[in-house]
Design a protein around this motif. Structure first.
Motif, PDB file in Angstrom:
ATOM      1  N   TYR A  31      23.356  16.732  15.139  1.00 27.95           N
ATOM      2  CA  TYR A  31      23.917  17.697  14.197  1.00 27.95           C
ATOM      3  C   TYR A  31      24.983  17.047  13.320  1.00 27.95           C
ATOM      4  O   TYR A  31      24.980  17.205  12.095  1.00 27.95           O
ATOM      5  CB  TYR A  31      24.506  18.891  14.967  1.00 27.95           C
ATOM      6  CG  TYR A  31      25.116  19.929  14.071  1.00 27.95           C
ATOM      7  CD1 TYR A  31      24.331  20.890  13.432  1.00 27.95           C
ATOM      8  CD2 TYR A  31      26.492  19.962  13.856  1.00 27.95           C
ATOM      9  CE1 TYR A  31      24.895  21.840  12.605  1.00 27.95           C
ATOM     10  CE2 TYR A  31      27.065  20.916  13.028  1.00 27.95           C
ATOM     11  CZ  TYR A  31      26.258  21.857  12.408  1.00 27.95           C
ATOM     12  OH  TYR A  31      26.829  22.801  11.582  1.00 27.95           O
ATOM     13  N   ILE A  32      25.888  16.310  13.944  1.00 31.92           N
ATOM     14  CA  ILE A  32      26.966  15.647  13.198  1.00 31.92           C
ATOM     15  C   ILE A  32      26.399  14.598  12.243  1.00 31.92           C
ATOM     16  O   ILE A  32      26.855  14.471  11.104  1.00 31.92           O
ATOM     17  CB  ILE A  32      27.999  15.012  14.165  1.00 31.92           C
ATOM     18  CG1 ILE A  32      28.739  16.096  14.945  1.00 31.92           C
ATOM     19  CG2 ILE A  32      28.973  14.111  13.421  1.00 31.92           C
ATOM     20  CD1 ILE A  32      29.591  17.016  14.091  1.00 31.92           C
ATOM     21  N   PHE A  35      25.097  16.345   9.297  1.00 37.25           N
ATOM     22  CA  PHE A  35      26.227  16.826   8.506  1.00 37.25           C
ATOM     23  C   PHE A  35      26.837  15.690   7.683  1.00 37.25           C
ATOM     24  O   PHE A  35      27.120  15.863   6.494  1.00 37.25           O
ATOM     25  CB  PHE A  35      27.289  17.452   9.426  1.00 37.25           C
ATOM     26  CG  PHE A  35      28.509  17.921   8.692  1.00 37.25           C
ATOM     27  CD1 PHE A  35      28.540  19.181   8.112  1.00 37.25           C
ATOM     28  CD2 PHE A  35      29.618  17.100   8.561  1.00 37.25           C
ATOM     29  CE1 PHE A  35      29.654  19.620   7.422  1.00 37.25           C
ATOM     30  CE2 PHE A  35      30.741  17.522   7.874  1.00 37.25           C
ATOM     31  CZ  PHE A  35      30.766  18.785   7.291  1.00 37.25           C
ATOM     32  N   LEU A  71      37.537  14.320   6.497  1.00 33.92           N
ATOM     33  CA  LEU A  71      37.145  15.266   7.549  1.00 33.92           C
ATOM     34  C   LEU A  71      38.083  15.246   8.750  1.00 33.92           C
ATOM     35  O   LEU A  71      37.918  16.052   9.661  1.00 33.92           O
ATOM     36  CB  LEU A  71      35.725  14.947   8.046  1.00 33.92           C
ATOM     37  CG  LEU A  71      34.594  15.060   7.051  1.00 33.92           C
ATOM     38  CD1 LEU A  71      33.286  14.610   7.693  1.00 33.92           C
ATOM     39  CD2 LEU A  71      34.468  16.477   6.529  1.00 33.92           C
ATOM     40  N   THR A  76      39.934  21.025   9.970  1.00 33.25           N
ATOM     41  CA  THR A  76      38.549  20.680   9.639  1.00 33.25           C
ATOM     42  C   THR A  76      37.791  20.250  10.887  1.00 33.25           C
ATOM     43  O   THR A  76      36.656  20.674  11.112  1.00 33.25           O
ATOM     44  CB  THR A  76      38.514  19.560   8.580  1.00 33.25           C
ATOM     45  OG1 THR A  76      39.293  19.966   7.455  1.00 33.25           O
ATOM     46  CG2 THR A  76      37.097  19.248   8.148  1.00 33.25           C
ATOM     47  N   LEU A  80      34.551  22.138  12.416  1.00 33.16           N
ATOM     48  CA  LEU A  80      33.296  21.409  12.616  1.00 33.16           C
ATOM     49  C   LEU A  80      32.915  21.374  14.096  1.00 33.16           C
ATOM     50  O   LEU A  80      31.733  21.454  14.443  1.00 33.16           O
ATOM     51  CB  LEU A  80      33.407  19.993  12.038  1.00 33.16           C
ATOM     52  CG  LEU A  80      32.128  19.174  12.016  1.00 33.16           C
ATOM     53  CD1 LEU A  80      30.980  19.917  11.339  1.00 33.16           C
ATOM     54  CD2 LEU A  80      32.369  17.840  11.320  1.00 33.16           C
ATOM     55  N   GLN A  81      33.908  21.296  14.967  1.00 30.38           N
ATOM     56  CA  GLN A  81      33.633  21.339  16.404  1.00 30.38           C
ATOM     57  C   GLN A  81      32.993  22.671  16.778  1.00 30.38           C
ATOM     58  O   GLN A  81      32.021  22.705  17.538  1.00 30.38           O
ATOM     59  CB  GLN A  81      34.929  21.139  17.186  1.00 30.38           C
ATOM     60  CG  GLN A  81      34.755  21.263  18.696  1.00 30.38           C
ATOM     61  CD  GLN A  81      36.042  20.981  19.421  1.00 30.38           C
ATOM     62  OE1 GLN A  81      36.375  19.830  19.620  1.00 30.38           O
ATOM     63  NE2 GLN A  81      36.768  22.020  19.802  1.00 30.38           N
ATOM     64  N   LEU A  83      31.262  24.713  14.814  1.00 33.50           N
ATOM     65  CA  LEU A  83      29.903  24.720  14.267  1.00 33.50           C
ATOM     66  C   LEU A  83      28.965  23.876  15.126  1.00 33.50           C
ATOM     67  O   LEU A  83      27.817  24.258  15.380  1.00 33.50           O
ATOM     68  CB  LEU A  83      29.902  24.203  12.827  1.00 33.50           C
ATOM     69  CG  LEU A  83      30.527  25.122  11.788  1.00 33.50           C
ATOM     70  CD1 LEU A  83      30.631  24.405  10.452  1.00 33.50           C
ATOM     71  CD2 LEU A  83      29.729  26.410  11.660  1.00 33.50           C
ATOM     72  N   THR A  84      29.459  22.739  15.583  1.00 33.40           N
ATOM     73  CA  THR A  84      28.648  21.855  16.431  1.00 33.40           C
ATOM     74  C   THR A  84      28.353  22.524  17.764  1.00 33.40           C
ATOM     75  O   THR A  84      27.226  22.461  18.270  1.00 33.40           O
ATOM     76  CB  THR A  84      29.358  20.504  16.633  1.00 33.40           C
ATOM     77  OG1 THR A  84      29.667  19.948  15.351  1.00 33.40           O
ATOM     78  CG2 THR A  84      28.494  19.539  17.415  1.00 33.40           C
TER      79      THR A  84
END
Length: 171
Positions: A31-32, A35, A71, A76, A80-81, A83-84
């Motif tokens: 995923y990352i 991204f 990032l 941020t 993002l964590q 979302l992951t």
């Protein structure tokens, strides 16, 4: 009808196995990586498993001038964590407590938390009976509790939801 592995894992009350944590790490890394490609940001991804969590670290590539610092801000990284974690949960069916570090952001945040604790301890040494820190994530509160204990003080979490914070006392 038999349960799929994901639906069985969704209901687990036990700590995840090493294999499950490694799977979380792989899903999170994919995923990352996607991204980073979309954001046109260069970075190397490392996966680790420790303390019952998958850890994903994104660091600047050795051979490039990385724009990773765009990032690496705490807010941020936290967003993002989350979302992951949702991406991992969607793929595996299990809640994830993975930790994401971008460009050393976790180490920098730990230093900030340590300074907050030191400032709160100065207040207590100056006569205050307690010192409350600002609201923070459960992971950050855990780090604060560890720092406070190392300094010989006591801490508890207080409040609900987004207002949950740490209160430091002498006993």
């Amino acid at each position: 009808m038999t349960d799929s592995p994901a639906s069985t894992r969704e209901l687990r009350d036990t700590e995840p196995t090493l294999a499950q944590l490694e799977e979380e790490g792989e899903v999170a890394a994919d995923y990352i990586e996607e991204f980073l490609d979309i954001a046109d940001v260069d970075g190397d991804i490392d996966i680790d498993v420790r303390n019952g969590r998958a850890y994903i670290a994104v660091n600047a590539s050795d051979d490039s001038d990385s724009n990773l610092d765009t990032l690496a801000k705490s807010e941020t990284v936290n967003a993002l964590q989350e979302l992951t974690r949702l991406a991992v949960q969607s793929k595996t069916g299990a809640f994830s407590r993975l930790i994401l570090d971008i460009g050393g952001s976790r180490e920098a945040r730990e230093a900030e938390l340590s300074a907050l604790v030191d400032s709160a301890i100065v207040q207590i040494q100056g006569g205050a009976s307690t010192a409350a820190l600002p609201p923070m994530s459960s992971y950050e509160r855990k780090l604060v509790h560890d720092i406070v204990a190392d300094r010989g003080y006591v801490s508890n979490s207080s409040g609900e939801g987004r207002e949950r914070h740490t209160v430091i006392t002498t006993s």
